[in-house]
Design an enzyme around this catalytic site. Sequence first.
Site, mmCIF file in Angstrom:
data_model
loop_
_atom_site.group_PDB
_atom_site.id
_atom_site.type_symbol
_atom_site.label_atom_id
_atom_site.label_comp_id
_atom_site.label_asym_id
_atom_site.label_seq_id
_atom_site.Cartn_x
_atom_site.Cartn_y
_atom_site.Cartn_z
ATOM 1 N N ASP A 237 29.486 -8.732 10.551
ATOM 2 C CA ASP A 237 28.127 -9.119 10.912
ATOM 3 C C ASP A 237 27.178 -7.923 10.948
ATOM 4 O OD1 ASP A 237 26.215 -11.064 12.125
ATOM 5 O OD2 ASP A 237 26.345 -9.693 13.821
ATOM 6 N N GLU B 187 27.994 -9.175 5.698
ATOM 7 C CA GLU B 187 26.737 -9.879 5.910
ATOM 8 C C GLU B 187 25.648 -8.816 5.850
ATOM 9 O OE1 GLU B 187 23.382 -11.727 8.489
ATOM 10 O OE2 GLU B 187 24.747 -10.251 9.284
#
Length: 657
Positions: free
Chosen positions: A296, A338
């Site tokens: 993330d 990401e």
Amino acid sequence: MSTGAERLRAGARRAWAELRPVLAAEAVAALGEAESDAFLARADLALYDVHEPLAILYGDAADALFARGLRAALAAAAERPAPLRRIDRRREIDPAWFQRSRTQGYVCYVDRFCGTLDRLPGRLDHLAGLGTTYLHLMPLLRPREGENDGGYAVADYRAVDPRLGTMADLEAVAAALHEREMVLCIDLVLNHTAREHPWARGWLAGDPSYAGFYTAFPDRTMPDAYDATIPEVFPDRAPGSFSWVPEARGGAGGWVWTTFWPYQWDLDYTNPEVTLAVLGEITWLANRGVDVFRMDAVPFMWKRLGTSCQNQPEGHSLLQLLHALTRLAAPGVVFKAEAIVSPDDLVAYLGGHDRYRPECELAYHNSLMVLLWSSLATQDVRLARQALRRMRPIPPAASWCTYVRGHDDIGWAVTDEDAAAVGLDGFGHRRFLNDFYAGRFAGSFARGALFQENEATGDARVSGSTASLCGIEDALDRDDPVALDAGVRRLLLLYSIVYAFGGIPLLYSGDELALRNDASYLEDPALAPDNRWMHRPPMDWAAAARATDPATLEGRVCTGIRRLGEVRRSLLALRGGVESAVVDTGSDAVLVWRRKHPRSGAFVGLANVSPQPQEVDADTVTGFGTFAWVHGSDGPLGVRDGRLTVPGLGFAWFAEP
Ligand code: GLC
Ligand code: GLC
């Protein structure tokens, strides 16, 4: 090779020569003869991938950290359960396992999909029916209490959110997936922890084990200097990148680095203890059965004064290091980046640097996603063609994850340069897209909303579900069957591109049933201020039951999406490892791409973003005039005199026999 690079390599070889005999003995003791041999073979191969980043990031401490990192990987390898080791073995034999055309993703929230983890194995038929082989469960580790950014504020990486179940339930889900040859992807939030995480509490309390885990400045001097060049992620309720924490710095107070919300504290990776601690959490979770980690917010992990504090070279070194060490312990595990950044910065997360360096095997194809929505709004693919052609190729060992929608807003990552190349003004175009998808543009079919409108810069992003952004919500409200048909065609058109562009297509839960925006989040005060919740609707199982009836909206959409997967699986050309080439076949409304795997014939996909039929040339550029029609929105299409007419909002796939 530059002398700097040669020096790094020589340093790595020296350190390994010293460590190897000692580690070899430890490995035999921990793993036994055969497994230790494999572990050392992996370490031999990964030597530069581990040592060089350490030397780049931590200078003189590299050798000591090298030994600690390898020992941590060895300990994790020793703890790895036997069934997972068998999966590792298969994936080492077949490293391109995730590139097969049968690999197809589904993304959902556990609570919104089926309530709790223990109920998930009972819902796998729905997923299997769609062809799912890769399940991304949205954040499920124990978050802080209260607001938690959709689970992205983690208080404990080794516990599951008690509302969803237990770690044993998660392990059971992983095992149930593996039994069906599906893989489990979960988020690893590594840029920050919740302020309630034990590391943050220890740091605040002055516990020396956590010294330097986070950053706090005594006054505004440095925060102001950094903020001057850092774009804000959440300008409306979390302006700037720092939050005042009175308890910090031994009670003297300090400005803590908080790129996202004030309760998400950025870890300080200039401290190698942080890196090793995070490695420990990754390998621990890998040993529970996680196959893919969605890494993330990785662009934010390394900061540099005077920059956007994103995409810094050291951030890449850090990912390479974590990746190499994780795969020493768990060679079947894959990282997915990401990195929602400009196309120019994206390919690097897949290891595409001046020289290839293994980093993440997967990354979201954010550029493709943005360009699809842009093309649909303008009924013109010139910008998409320009931007996709200009992107650097990705390393053959890596693949994209292609997607239409996810749980986040859509940020218009269109460069000014690409916009200018097709006669558009970048800022003006981004503003148009915001207006269009927020439904503020006359004639727009979309029912989205602006997210994080920044009055100072004029920037904004867009929230809204696929179906609502495609016009389905508007058509249903107006009871307009013609508009509804167009909305369904748009949705299937977009998915036809992501299923055939190359890479793992990700189906976002609810899209298979054309679920519209969900306003229920407004009733929950912890969710109400964040309109990304409008496109995170609970799974509608009543709608899912209608999906078997082709006369219903759900039936039409679900059948269409299922069919895309079926045809995709049958086409070797849609395997990863090769690039798609975007070509111009004479219509600015038709996106055309061609791909060819070395073991297959060629494939050509066409997608008409305009409601009008478009004629394209089937011969000169692609030669698909001689290919077989394999799938499309409107049944078999024939090529006549080297020309093909693609129906309005229609798609067609052709493949060499
Ligand atoms: C990622 C997530 C997003 C979250 C952010 C901060 O970008 O996708 O939902 O807000 O990280 O953790
Ligand atoms: C991530 C993404 C950004 C997104 C944000 C919040 O940081 O990079 O594009 O807007 O999360 O949703």
